[in-house]
Design a protein around this motif. Structure first.
Motif, short mmCIF file in Angstrom:
data_model
loop_
_atom_site.label_atom_id
_atom_site.label_comp_id
_atom_site.label_asym_id
_atom_site.label_seq_id
_atom_site.Cartn_x
_atom_site.Cartn_y
_atom_site.Cartn_z
N UNK A 199 -9.46 -6.43 8.28
CA UNK A 199 -10.27 -7.63 8.50
C UNK A 199 -10.35 -8.48 7.24
N UNK A 200 -10.03 -7.88 6.10
CA UNK A 200 -10.02 -8.63 4.85
C UNK A 200 -8.62 -9.04 4.43
N UNK A 201 -7.65 -8.13 4.58
CA UNK A 201 -6.34 -8.36 4.00
C UNK A 201 -5.21 -8.56 5.01
N UNK A 202 -5.46 -8.28 6.29
CA UNK A 202 -4.37 -8.38 7.25
C UNK A 202 -3.74 -9.75 7.30
N UNK A 203 -4.55 -10.78 7.54
CA UNK A 203 -4.00 -12.13 7.64
C UNK A 203 -3.45 -12.63 6.30
N UNK A 204 -4.03 -12.16 5.20
CA UNK A 204 -3.55 -12.57 3.88
C UNK A 204 -2.10 -12.11 3.69
N UNK A 205 -1.83 -10.85 4.03
CA UNK A 205 -0.47 -10.31 3.86
C UNK A 205 0.48 -10.95 4.88
N UNK A 206 0.03 -11.10 6.11
CA UNK A 206 0.87 -11.75 7.12
C UNK A 206 1.21 -13.18 6.72
N UNK B 195 11.87 -6.84 5.82
CA UNK B 195 10.65 -6.47 6.54
C UNK B 195 9.56 -6.09 5.55
N UNK B 196 8.35 -6.53 5.83
CA UNK B 196 7.15 -6.07 5.13
C UNK B 196 6.40 -5.15 6.08
N UNK B 197 6.05 -3.95 5.61
CA UNK B 197 5.19 -3.05 6.38
C UNK B 197 3.87 -2.95 5.64
N UNK B 198 2.81 -3.43 6.27
CA UNK B 198 1.50 -3.48 5.64
C UNK B 198 0.65 -2.29 6.08
N UNK B 199 0.32 -1.41 5.14
CA UNK B 199 -0.54 -0.25 5.43
C UNK B 199 -1.86 -0.35 4.67
N UNK B 200 -2.14 -1.50 4.10
CA UNK B 200 -3.28 -1.64 3.19
C UNK B 200 -4.46 -2.30 3.89
N UNK B 201 -5.51 -1.53 4.12
CA UNK B 201 -6.72 -2.07 4.72
C UNK B 201 -7.78 -2.36 3.67
N UNK B 202 -8.96 -2.83 4.10
CA UNK B 202 -9.31 -3.09 5.50
C UNK B 202 -8.60 -4.34 6.02
N UNK C 33 1.28 -5.61 -7.15
CA UNK C 33 0.75 -6.75 -6.41
C UNK C 33 -0.77 -6.76 -6.51
N UNK C 34 -1.33 -7.91 -6.23
CA UNK C 34 -2.78 -8.08 -6.12
C UNK C 34 -3.01 -8.78 -4.79
N UNK C 35 -3.66 -8.10 -3.85
CA UNK C 35 -3.87 -8.68 -2.53
C UNK C 35 -4.66 -9.98 -2.60
N UNK C 36 -5.46 -10.13 -3.61
CA UNK C 36 -6.24 -11.35 -3.76
C UNK C 36 -5.43 -12.50 -4.36
N UNK C 37 -4.19 -12.24 -4.71
CA UNK C 37 -3.32 -13.25 -5.31
C UNK C 37 -2.09 -13.45 -4.42
N UNK C 38 -2.15 -14.41 -3.48
CA UNK C 38 -1.01 -14.62 -2.58
C UNK C 38 0.31 -14.86 -3.28
N UNK C 39 0.27 -15.42 -4.50
CA UNK C 39 1.51 -15.67 -5.22
C UNK C 39 2.21 -14.36 -5.56
N UNK C 40 1.43 -13.31 -5.88
CA UNK C 40 2.05 -12.02 -6.20
C UNK C 40 2.66 -11.41 -4.94
N UNK C 41 2.06 -11.66 -3.78
CA UNK C 41 2.62 -11.16 -2.54
C UNK C 41 3.94 -11.89 -2.22
N UNK D 85 0.82 -1.21 0.00
CA UNK D 85 0.00 0.00 0.00
C UNK D 85 0.85 1.26 0.00
N UNK D 86 2.08 1.12 -0.48
CA UNK D 86 3.03 2.22 -0.44
C UNK D 86 2.71 3.40 -1.32
#
Length: 390
Positions: free
Chosen positions: A72-79, A63-70, A46-54, A7-8
């Motif tokens: 409740x939808x994307x936090x665990x996906x990025x982690x 380090x990954x710094x995740x600033x991309x909400x919401x 990247x596409x948050x809906x595509x874990x392979x791109x992450x 979300x940079x």
């Protein structure tokens, strides 16, 4: 050090990226759907809906710094993608439910050998460390609060009109932060009461924070992760996060929030209704002055016992906190990334990741300069934070 900011290209993420500019040993990559406005920034789509791109974006990073909400939808996906690639992780999540969900990834993070900090922004984040300092000053804690905002009581009519019209404009814009505020304040939120987690209606109960010098502000209960995580580290009877938009506007919101709860209007309509009322009667947000404003717009307060008697403290950041929400959210994450090696392996809330005083010293050195104390502790007595008329 190589850092990927998810979300940079956004408001908070862009601040994170720019805050690393003075650190020449840090290489920053913007990971987003769209390119940043600055063409000089390193970028990966990247596409948050595509874990392979992450996973492809995170590979080889520190380090990954995740600033991309919401979140409740994307936090665990990025982690999860960070865990898969063995990359340390920090985010600025300010919602309790995804915070708990991501903390539940602790075993997986430990197995992968990574360090993850959830909610390292301003609130939660900086406020958690101030709360730890406040609690450590007392022998026992009955009420521990983190607070944010400026209730700004005692405005003149002219000042109230200017403030009301400014708020009306912000509400009419329908910014995500204000929509999120309406959702939070019109719901039941988790707090800590009588040594246990409970749900209660947000924004109904008000609390007044007062220093030993009579500086004061009034705030209302709102859902944030601090009351969800702090009681795991601090023994306290009650723990709350309290906030304010403006003392008068806070009160004006209550009947509008009742309509949201009743299903008569949604969050967007609530903002427009608030804007209408503020424009039609801007002087309605005028409130009585109880004392001078608090010296900082964030802090923590605790009441309990010390040396056998009732006592309380209010703790503020040692230096100034800028007015930009995106900037004050970004800076704690930057400090965390620069000192990620101090975090134990696993997934942590802020107060469980760093020693509070050590973290605040890191922050003070980076943003306030030599000679500035990392925090200001005011022994305000038992009236440091008390329930107030709503």
């Amino acid at each position: 050090m190589k850092i990927v900011v998810v979300g940079g290209a956004g408001r908070v993420g862009g601040r994170v990226v720019s805050e690393f500019a003075p650190h020449k040993h840090v290489s920053v990559i913007v990971a987003d759907r769209v390119k940043p406005q600055d063409p000089a920034r390193q970028f990966i789509a990247i596409d948050l809906a595509d874990p392979a791109s992450l996973r492809a974006a995170f590979a080889g990073s520190d380090v990954v710094i995740n600033t991309s909400g919401p979140f409740d939808r994307w936090g665990s996906v990025v982690l999860d993608a960070a865990i898969d690639t063995g990359t340390n992780y920090i985010d600025v999540c300010d919602d309790p439910e995804p915070t708990l969900e991501m903390i539940g990834r602790d075993a997986a993070a430990k197995k992968a050998g990574i360090r993850a900090v959830i909610g390292l922004g301003v609130s939660p984040g900086l406020t958690n460390y101030l709360a730890m300092v406040a609690a450590q000053d007392l022998d026992t804690v009955d009420l521990l609060t983190t607070f944010w905002g400026d209730s700004a009581e005692g405005r003149s009519r002219e000042e109230a009109v200017e403030r009301a019209l400014g708020l009306a404009h912000s509400f009419e814009e329908g910014r995500a932060a204000y929509t999120h505020l309406i959702v939070q304040t019109s719901s039941e939120v988790q707090v800590w009461r009588d040594h246990a987690p409970v749900k209660e209606r947000a924004w109904r109960k008000a609390y007044r924070v007062t220093t030993s010098r009579g500086e004061t502000g009034i705030y209302r209960v709102i859902g944030h992760p601090e009351p969800v995580t702090l009681p795991n580290t601090v023994r306290t009877r009650d723990c709350l996060n309290i906030g304010t938009v403006d003392a008068g506007a806070d009160r004006l919101m209550l009947p509008v929030l009742d309509r949201v709860i009743a299903g008569e209007i949604d969050a967007g309509q609530a903002l427009l209704e608030m804007a209408r009322q503020l424009r039609e009667k801007p002087e309605s947000i005028m409130t009585e002055r109880r004392g001078e404003q608090l010296p900082r717009k964030i802090g923590a307060a605790a009441v309990g016992e010390r040396n056998g008697g009732r006592d309380g403290v209010v703790v503020f950041p040692g230096g100034p906190i800028p007015g930009s929400m995106s900037l004050i959210t970004a800076r704690p994450a930057v400090v965390g990334a620069l000192h990620i090696d101090e975090v134990p392996v696993g997934v942590h809330s802020p107060e469980d990741a760093f020693d509070a005083r050590t973290y605040l010293e890191h922050y003070a050195r980076l943003y306030w300069g030599a000679g500035t104390e990392p925090f200001v502790l005011d022994r305000a007595g038992a009236s440091a934070v008390v329930e107030a008329d709503s």
